[in-house]
Scaffold this motif. Structure first.
Motif, PDB file in Angstrom:
ATOM      1  N   ARG A  61     -49.907   6.703 -15.885  1.00  0.00           N
ATOM      2  CA  ARG A  61     -49.861   7.347 -14.579  1.00  0.00           C
ATOM      3  C   ARG A  61     -48.660   6.819 -13.805  1.00  0.00           C
ATOM      4  NH1 ARG A  61     -53.416  10.347 -11.686  1.00  0.00           N
ATOM      5  NH2 ARG A  61     -53.219  10.315  -9.419  1.00  0.00           N
ATOM      6  N   PHE A  62     -47.985   7.713 -13.069  1.00  0.00           N
ATOM      7  CA  PHE A  62     -46.766   7.350 -12.354  1.00  0.00           C
ATOM      8  C   PHE A  62     -46.855   7.879 -10.932  1.00  0.00           C
ATOM      9  CE2 PHE A  62     -42.407   7.899 -10.932  1.00  0.00           C
ATOM     10  CZ  PHE A  62     -41.777   6.752 -11.387  1.00  0.00           C
ATOM     11  N   GLY A  63     -46.880   6.976  -9.950  1.00  0.00           N
ATOM     12  CA  GLY A  63     -46.914   7.389  -8.560  1.00  0.00           C
ATOM     13  C   GLY A  63     -48.259   7.952  -8.159  1.00  0.00           C
ATOM     14  N   THR A  64     -48.266   8.659  -7.037  1.00  0.00           N
ATOM     15  CA  THR A  64     -49.514   9.177  -6.473  1.00  0.00           C
ATOM     16  C   THR A  64     -49.605  10.694  -6.531  1.00  0.00           C
ATOM     17  OG1 THR A  64     -48.509   9.230  -4.260  1.00  0.00           O
ATOM     18  CG2 THR A  64     -49.687   7.213  -4.893  1.00  0.00           C
ATOM     19  N   ALA A  65     -48.666  11.340  -7.200  1.00  0.00           N
ATOM     20  CA  ALA A  65     -48.639  12.803  -7.213  1.00  0.00           C
ATOM     21  C   ALA A  65     -49.278  13.403  -8.459  1.00  0.00           C
ATOM     22  CB  ALA A  65     -47.197  13.298  -7.090  1.00  0.00           C
ATOM     23  N   GLY A  66     -49.985  12.579  -9.240  1.00  0.00           N
ATOM     24  CA  GLY A  66     -50.624  13.097 -10.443  1.00  0.00           C
ATOM     25  C   GLY A  66     -49.714  13.179 -11.653  1.00  0.00           C
ATOM     26  N   TYR A  67     -48.550  12.549 -11.581  1.00  0.00           N
ATOM     27  CA  TYR A  67     -47.627  12.564 -12.704  1.00  0.00           C
ATOM     28  C   TYR A  67     -48.010  11.508 -13.746  1.00  0.00           C
ATOM     29  CZ  TYR A  67     -44.400  15.362  -9.851  1.00  0.00           C
ATOM     30  OH  TYR A  67     -43.826  16.334  -9.088  1.00  0.00           O
ATOM     31  N   HIS A  68     -47.572  11.754 -14.989  1.00  0.00           N
ATOM     32  CA  HIS A  68     -47.672  10.770 -16.064  1.00  0.00           C
ATOM     33  C   HIS A  68     -46.300  10.685 -16.720  1.00  0.00           C
ATOM     34  CE1 HIS A  68     -51.872  11.843 -15.402  1.00  0.00           C
ATOM     35  NE2 HIS A  68     -52.198  10.693 -15.960  1.00  0.00           N
ATOM     36  N   VAL A  69     -46.056   9.610 -17.459  1.00  0.00           N
ATOM     37  CA  VAL A  69     -44.768   9.429 -18.124  1.00  0.00           C
ATOM     38  C   VAL A  69     -44.978   9.088 -19.595  1.00  0.00           C
ATOM     39  CG1 VAL A  69     -43.489   8.756 -16.058  1.00  0.00           C
ATOM     40  CG2 VAL A  69     -44.654   7.012 -17.403  1.00  0.00           C
ATOM     41  N   LEU A  70     -44.025   9.487 -20.412  1.00  0.00           N
ATOM     42  CA  LEU A  70     -44.046   9.177 -21.835  1.00  0.00           C
ATOM     43  C   LEU A  70     -43.751   7.699 -22.056  1.00  0.00           C
ATOM     44  CD1 LEU A  70     -41.964  12.252 -23.012  1.00  0.00           C
ATOM     45  CD2 LEU A  70     -44.415  11.928 -23.413  1.00  0.00           C
ATOM     46  N   THR A  71     -44.382   7.122 -23.054  1.00  0.00           N
ATOM     47  CA  THR A  71     -44.117   5.731 -23.412  1.00  0.00           C
ATOM     48  C   THR A  71     -43.547   5.679 -24.820  1.00  0.00           C
ATOM     49  OG1 THR A  71     -46.337   5.394 -24.327  1.00  0.00           O
ATOM     50  CG2 THR A  71     -46.022   4.929 -21.970  1.00  0.00           C
ATOM     51  N   ALA A  72     -42.748   4.649 -25.069  1.00  0.00           N
ATOM     52  CA  ALA A  72     -42.135   4.495 -26.384  1.00  0.00           C
ATOM     53  C   ALA A  72     -43.189   4.323 -27.466  1.00  0.00           C
ATOM     54  CB  ALA A  72     -41.187   3.291 -26.360  1.00  0.00           C
ATOM     55  N   ARG A  73     -44.215   3.528 -27.180  1.00  0.00           N
ATOM     56  CA  ARG A  73     -45.215   3.199 -28.202  1.00  0.00           C
ATOM     57  C   ARG A  73     -45.920   4.438 -28.733  1.00  0.00           C
ATOM     58  NH1 ARG A  73     -50.617   2.222 -28.386  1.00  0.00           N
ATOM     59  NH2 ARG A  73     -50.852   2.548 -26.150  1.00  0.00           N
ATOM     60  N   ARG A  74     -46.204   5.385 -27.871  1.00  0.00           N
ATOM     61  CA  ARG A  74     -46.944   6.568 -28.296  1.00  0.00           C
ATOM     62  C   ARG A  74     -46.032   7.734 -28.690  1.00  0.00           C
ATOM     63  NH1 ARG A  74     -52.187   6.680 -27.639  1.00  0.00           N
ATOM     64  NH2 ARG A  74     -52.178   8.970 -27.605  1.00  0.00           N
TER      65      ARG A  74
END
Length: 369
Positions: A61-74
């Protein structure tokens, strides 16, 4: 060719980024290429869409706007399985881990730059912060990590020209000229002047300036009303600012045809954001035959065409109001015709053709690999 697009901040409520990625992906598919979009979300998913395959990877989860971000591991194991011919990344956040993987895998990496770092951060850093120095440092690092940078305007290209990057291509975005089109039956001239703002309601977009322009117009004998399409963290404060004014908040509208209908029914679209690196909402308004008022700062003014299609101003509420006055002095038919003619220069097919021409430069290396 298998083109894998990666994009953070891609959600059902996303605006220009989602439209851009999907429209270009649809063009890749129509041209006979395999397109796979990788985005973050709440849970893993793999689905076929009209724009091609879309894989959702459970992300942070990234910030408070409901965003998500990609991670290297996955994400890296997924890329190993996909074996892309070209990687097209629509955000700068992933470059730190994506670039080393692409280099090891021998996959060309293209950064599609949708935002300008100094413009985005300008409203988020304290006075005296060395903004240009920090932006230049970040962009130098980015420029060394990618094979090509794609920007959509001269304004967007300027931050890379400032650091001497020479592997930058300017490719404008497009607009769906069938969905965004003038009304079949032109609106009548009776009633108040209908203004519209289509924007995320966040600091860097400065939506409050559109509302603050309204009383200036009304005090200047222009009976105007404003419709605000979009949502964001400033919504509550804007509601208070608009108290006792004829402002209607429509919220986020996911139906593109409904957005087009609202734009086509308006007399003038206000677009006060000085941070736009292109101005997709501006172009959609023009395609609907609705002239626009934009600031001279940012890229939106680069979209203006013949007289009547719109005006650039200083971006202040007073500047916006004065530009509306000037546009209203022209016949409605002149304004609407100039606006539509301007948008017709920007079909999505042109964007896709130029992107594929760029990727054709990679083909000898791809055959060798």
């Amino acid at each position: 060719m298998r083109i894998v697009q990666l994009a953070n901040f891609y959600t059902p409520a996303s605006g220009g980024l989602r439209t851009c990625v999907d429209e270009i992906g649809r063009g890749y598919l129509a041209a006979g290429h395999e397109r796979v979009l990788v985005v973050p979300g709440l849970a893993d998913a793999d689905e076929l869409t009209p724009a091609g395959r879309r894989i959702t990877v459970r992300g942070l989860r990234f910030g408070t706007a409901g965003y998500h971000v990609l991670t290297a591991r996955r994400t890296r194991p997924l890329l190993e399985r996909l074996r892309p011919d070209v990687l097209e990344c629509s955000d700068k956040l992933s470059m730190r881990w994506l670039a080393p993987w692409a280099r090891r895998a021998g996959v060309p990496l293209v950064l599609f730059s949708h935002e300008r770092i100094d413009a985005i951060l300008r409203t988020r850093v304290p006075p005296g912060f060395p903004l240009i120095t920090a932006a230049d440092l970040a962009n130098r690092r980015l420029a060394t990590r990618v094979d090509r940078i794609v920007v959509t305007s001269d304004f967007a290209r300027a931050e890379f020209a400032r650091i001497g990057a020479d592997h930058v291509s300017r490719i404008p975005l497009g607009v769906d000229l069938d969905t965004f089109r003038p009304l079949d039956v032109p609106a009548t001239a009776s009633g108040p002047v209908r203004l519209i703002l289509v924007s995320r309601l966040s600091r860097e977009k400065h939506p409050e300036r559109a509302i603050e322009a309204l009383p200036l117009l009304r005090h200047g004998a222009v009976d105007a009303e404003l419709t605000v399409v979009g949502d964001g963290p400033l919504r509550d404060g804007l509601g208070q600012l608009a108290a006792d004014l004829p402002v209607r908040f429509a919220g986020h509208v996911s139906d593109r045809h409904a957005v087009a209908a609202a734009l086509a029914a308006a007399d003038i679209a206000l677009c006060p954001s000085p941070a736009e690196t292109f101005g997709l909402a501006v172009l959609e308004a023009l395609a609907c035959g609705t002239p626009v008022v934009v600031p001279r700062a940012g890229a939106a003014h680069e979209l203006l065409g013949p007289p009547g299609s719109g005006l650039a101003c200083d971006g202040s509420p007073a500047g916006l109001a004065a530009a509306v006055h000037t546009l209203l002095a022209l016949p409605a038919e002149t304004r609407r015709g100039a606006a539509r003619h301007t948008a017709e220069r920007f079909p999505w097919s042109r964007t896709v053709t130029e992107m594929l021409r760029l990727y054709a430069d990679f083909e000898p290396a791809l055959r060798s690999a």
